[in-house]
Design an enzyme around this catalytic site. Structure first.
Site, mmCIF file in Angstrom:
data_model
loop_
_atom_site.group_PDB
_atom_site.id
_atom_site.type_symbol
_atom_site.label_atom_id
_atom_site.label_comp_id
_atom_site.label_asym_id
_atom_site.label_seq_id
_atom_site.Cartn_x
_atom_site.Cartn_y
_atom_site.Cartn_z
ATOM 1 C CE LYS A 1 26.832 52.860 28.777
ATOM 2 N NZ LYS A 1 26.487 51.748 29.659
ATOM 3 C CD GLU B 1 14.209 52.532 19.039
ATOM 4 O OE1 GLU B 1 13.941 52.425 17.838
ATOM 5 O OE2 GLU B 1 14.580 51.578 19.742
ATOM 6 C CB CYS C 1 9.852 50.934 26.301
ATOM 7 S SG CYS C 1 9.853 50.122 24.693
ATOM 8 C CD GLU D 1 9.346 54.424 31.451
ATOM 9 O OE1 GLU D 1 10.399 55.036 31.702
ATOM 10 O OE2 GLU D 1 9.200 53.729 30.428
HETATM 11 P P1 NAD Z 1 18.919 54.425 31.164
HETATM 12 O O1 NAD Z 1 18.583 55.662 30.419
HETATM 13 O O2 NAD Z 1 19.182 54.526 32.617
HETATM 14 O O3 NAD Z 1 20.228 53.726 30.551
HETATM 15 C C1 NAD Z 1 20.298 53.353 29.194
HETATM 16 C C2 NAD Z 1 21.754 53.366 28.761
HETATM 17 O O4 NAD Z 1 22.239 54.706 28.791
HETATM 18 C C3 NAD Z 1 22.676 52.558 29.666
HETATM 19 O O5 NAD Z 1 23.617 51.897 28.867
HETATM 20 C C4 NAD Z 1 23.324 53.641 30.527
HETATM 21 O O6 NAD Z 1 24.582 53.282 31.033
HETATM 22 C C5 NAD Z 1 23.455 54.768 29.508
HETATM 23 N N1 NAD Z 1 23.557 56.114 30.070
HETATM 24 C C6 NAD Z 1 22.995 56.592 31.209
HETATM 25 N N2 NAD Z 1 23.292 57.907 31.359
HETATM 26 C C7 NAD Z 1 24.043 58.256 30.281
HETATM 27 C C8 NAD Z 1 24.657 59.472 29.867
HETATM 28 N N3 NAD Z 1 24.538 60.597 30.580
HETATM 29 N N4 NAD Z 1 25.364 59.476 28.719
HETATM 30 C C9 NAD Z 1 25.476 58.345 27.982
HETATM 31 N N5 NAD Z 1 24.936 57.162 28.329
HETATM 32 C C10 NAD Z 1 24.210 57.122 29.458
HETATM 33 O O7 NAD Z 1 17.756 53.401 30.848
HETATM 34 P P2 NAD Z 1 17.558 51.941 31.467
HETATM 35 O O8 NAD Z 1 17.180 52.118 32.893
HETATM 36 O O9 NAD Z 1 18.712 51.097 31.091
HETATM 37 O O10 NAD Z 1 16.300 51.417 30.614
HETATM 38 C C11 NAD Z 1 14.968 51.629 30.987
HETATM 39 C C12 NAD Z 1 14.388 52.801 30.224
HETATM 40 O O11 NAD Z 1 14.535 52.585 28.832
HETATM 41 C C13 NAD Z 1 12.897 52.992 30.443
HETATM 42 O O12 NAD Z 1 12.625 54.357 30.552
HETATM 43 C C14 NAD Z 1 12.272 52.430 29.174
HETATM 44 O O13 NAD Z 1 11.005 52.930 28.858
HETATM 45 C C15 NAD Z 1 13.296 52.832 28.169
HETATM 46 N N6 NAD Z 1 13.214 51.990 26.970
HETATM 47 C C16 NAD Z 1 12.689 52.503 25.825
HETATM 48 C C17 NAD Z 1 12.560 51.718 24.675
HETATM 49 C C18 NAD Z 1 11.965 52.233 23.392
HETATM 50 O O14 NAD Z 1 12.066 51.541 22.381
HETATM 51 N N7 NAD Z 1 11.335 53.400 23.385
HETATM 52 C C19 NAD Z 1 12.985 50.393 24.720
HETATM 53 C C20 NAD Z 1 13.510 49.896 25.914
HETATM 54 C C21 NAD Z 1 13.634 50.706 27.030
HETATM 55 O O1 6OD Z 2 10.680 45.137 18.986
HETATM 56 C C1 6OD Z 2 11.474 46.070 18.836
HETATM 57 O O2 6OD Z 2 12.121 46.252 17.790
HETATM 58 C C2 6OD Z 2 11.663 47.049 19.917
HETATM 59 N N1 6OD Z 2 12.458 48.089 19.645
HETATM 60 C C3 6OD Z 2 11.072 46.844 21.113
HETATM 61 C C4 6OD Z 2 11.190 47.696 22.210
HETATM 62 C C5 6OD Z 2 10.806 47.300 23.424
HETATM 63 C C6 6OD Z 2 10.948 48.142 24.566
HETATM 64 O O3 6OD Z 2 11.233 47.759 25.709
#
Ligand code: NAD
Ligand code: 6OD
Length: 485
Positions: free
Chosen positions: A178, A254, A288, A389
């Site tokens: 998804k 993540e 992130c 954040e």
């Molecule tokens: P989000 O958590 O709002 O959504 C991520 C995904 O989860 C989407 O596909 C969403 O539809 C789904 N989702 C939301 N609620 C859900 C539930 N209750 N059950 C199942 N699925 C659900 O995140 P976002 O706004 O899309 O992304 C930004 C966030 O992601 C930031 O906090 C960022 O730091 C984090 N992020 C972390 C990493 C990492 O590698 N640590 C990488 C990229 C983004």
């Molecule tokens: O480079 C990657 O493999 C990775 N997971 C990056 C994450 C970026 C976060 O927004």
């Protein structure tokens, strides 16, 4: 893309649904296309198709055949490179140079990398002594877990989705994917690629939709989903974990970050400024790993703040096709969140060094989700803007006087994803890096990635590590077979 309405891909068929949602261009608020939101029945069908695939043709593929298939996926992404670039740009509005050099090449590279890794993986065995003197041998066989739910975010849509899909498939699993509701396009192109290369039906399934009460939640709760791999916000991770708890499903998370950059007075000044511009403002601050907290050793503080602000003001904001360095935030809704922090920062006593507002273009971009790169100083370490954040192009810069003090600041966070340390003293760099409570610490760089290394976070930033062998381990279930001689 072959259709104007994005469809789900279930058991090898593209399927519409009864409910649709709009995919909007964040550069100007115009409609890209409608997207078919998968119903609960369609999620069930996708999971069942994946389960069936695990006992069908896919299960009979040798590791070499599986990996050859993943190489074909990489080849086909590369052949359709321009389609992927256009789709990612439409959904996100991010800079052309970033999509062309990072997002899409990494999408293809993830498949190639994990195919090569799986080809090279060796099964281990140990011989042991027994009291009868005959001995025994323990063979470790790595089996796939089964059906893996892949739930991904909008900030690096193809890169982060394939970062999980590729190792899951390399390890022999079937996936139900998804993408974020904000960025459904490259995932749909990937489904077309899977279809075109002849991936066996049910191995890759795509379901569009939202989280709570929708596709995401249906996937997490499904009894035949064997493992969940998720990238997104920390509080979404909490919700997923609660919903997955009854069946004790393995999770790889993540999550969010509130990353520190530490600039010592002996740093190469130009490199530290350029590196921090990148780490604070890349992808409109929506990575992130971005540095939202910047700590500068006091003798350099004023000079650094001034130089960073000058460079931030030169960032060209606008449409990717017009060569902008920085695009919009992902949506108006997200911009409201970021703007609420801009307001809060002022209430908490911040000095706004630059930015802090929405740009005025006087054209269609004013209907988009643009925001100016923003730098604050003067907040206390317990201000919400320093602790939470924000996920936008914004950083707070604070001075520090010694190593122990700045290590304390950096680690005083609920998050623990990444850090960047800038110094020319390598002994100090190593000493400081080892004390960072994070999953990755860069010295004199940022977002430099070797895919063999473990990637993930501590505290609210995640559970587990992916990358290299760590990914294959998460997506496999080891079975010990003990043979008595
Ligand atoms: P989000 O958590 O709002 O959504 C991520 C995904 O989860 C989407 O596909 C969403 O539809 C789904 N989702 C939301 N609620 C859900 C539930 N209750 N059950 C199942 N699925 C659900 O995140 P976002 O706004 O899309 O992304 C930004 C966030 O992601 C930031 O906090 C960022 O730091 C984090 N992020 C972390 C990493 C990492 O590698 N640590 C990488 C990229 C983004
Ligand atoms: O480079 C990657 O493999 C990775 N997971 C990056 C994450 C970026 C976060 O927004």
């Amino acid at each position: 893309m072959s259709t104007t309405r994005l469809k789900n891909y279930i058991g090898g068929q593209f399927e519409d649904s009864d409910k649709h949602f709009s995919n909007i261009r964040p550069v100007d608020g115009t409609l890209i296309c409608e997207v078919a939101e998968a119903s609960k029945d369609q999620v069930d069908a996708a999971v069942e198709a994946a389960k069936e695939a695990m006992s069908g043709q896919w299960a009979s593929f040798s590791v070499a055949e599986r990996c050859d298939m993943l190489d074909k996926v990489a080849d086909e992404i590369e052949r359709r490179f321009d389609d992927f670039v256009a789709a990612e740009i439409a959904d996100t509005g991010k800079a052309h140079v970033q999509v062309k050099n990072i997002d899409i090449p990494r999408g293809a590279a993830n498949f190639r990398f994990f195919a090569n890794l799986a080809r090279e993986q060796q099964e281990k065995s140990w011989t042991m002594d027994t009291t009868d003197g005959q001995g025994a041998t323990n063979h470790i066989v790595n089996k796939p877990i089964g059906v893996v739910a892949v739930i991904s975010p909008w900030n690096l849509p193809l890169l982060l989705m394939t970062w999980k899909v590729a190792p899951a498939l390399a390890a022999g699993n079937a996936v139900v994917v998804k993408p974020s509701e904000e960025t459904p396009s490259t995932a749909t192109l990937l489904a077309e690629v899977m279809d075109d290369v002849g991936m066996p039906k049910g191995v890759f399934n795509l379901v569009h939709g939202f989280g709570p009460g929708s596709t995401g939640e249906f996937m997490v709760e499904h009894p035949h989903v064997d493992a969940i791999t998720f990238t997104g916000e920390s509080r979404t991770g909490t919700a997923i974990m609660k919903n997955a708890a009854d069946r004790l499903k393995p999770v790889s998370f993540e999550l969010g970050g509130k990353n520190a950059a530490i600039i010592f007075a002996d740093a190469d000044f130009e490199k530290a400024v350029a590196g921090t511009i990148r780490s604070a403002f890349s992808n409109c601050g929506q990575v992130c790993l971005c540095s939202e907290r910047v700590y500068v050793e006091r003798p350099l503080f004023d000079k650094f703040v001034k130089a960073l602000a000058q460079k931030a003001e030169k960032i060209k904001i606008g449409r990717p096709e017009e060569g902008a360095d920085m695009g919009p935030l992902i949506s108006r809704e997200h911009r409201e969140k970021v703007l609420s922090y801009f307001k809060l920062a002022t209430e908490e006593g911040a000095t706004v060094i630059t930015g802090g507002e929405v740009p005025n273009f006087g054209d269609a971009r004013d209907e988009g989700a643009f925001i100016k790169p923003t730098i604050w100083t003067g907040l206390s370490e317990d201000a919400r803007c320093v602790r939470e954040e924000i996920f936008g192009p914004v950083c707070h810069i604070a001075p520090f006087d010694d190593e122990a003090e700045v290590i304390g600041y950096a680690n005083n966070s609920d998050y623990g994803l990444a850090a960047a340390v800038w110094t020319q003293d390598m002994d100090k760099a190593a000493r400081v890096a080892r004390q960072m409570e994070v999953g990755i610490c860069w010295i004199n760089d940022w977002f430099l990635r070797d895919l063999r290394t473990p990637f993930g976070g501590v505290k609210l930033s995640g559970i587990g590590r992916e990358g290299g062998i760590h990914s294959l381990e998460f997506y496999s279930e080891p079975l010990t077979i003990c043979v008595k001689h």
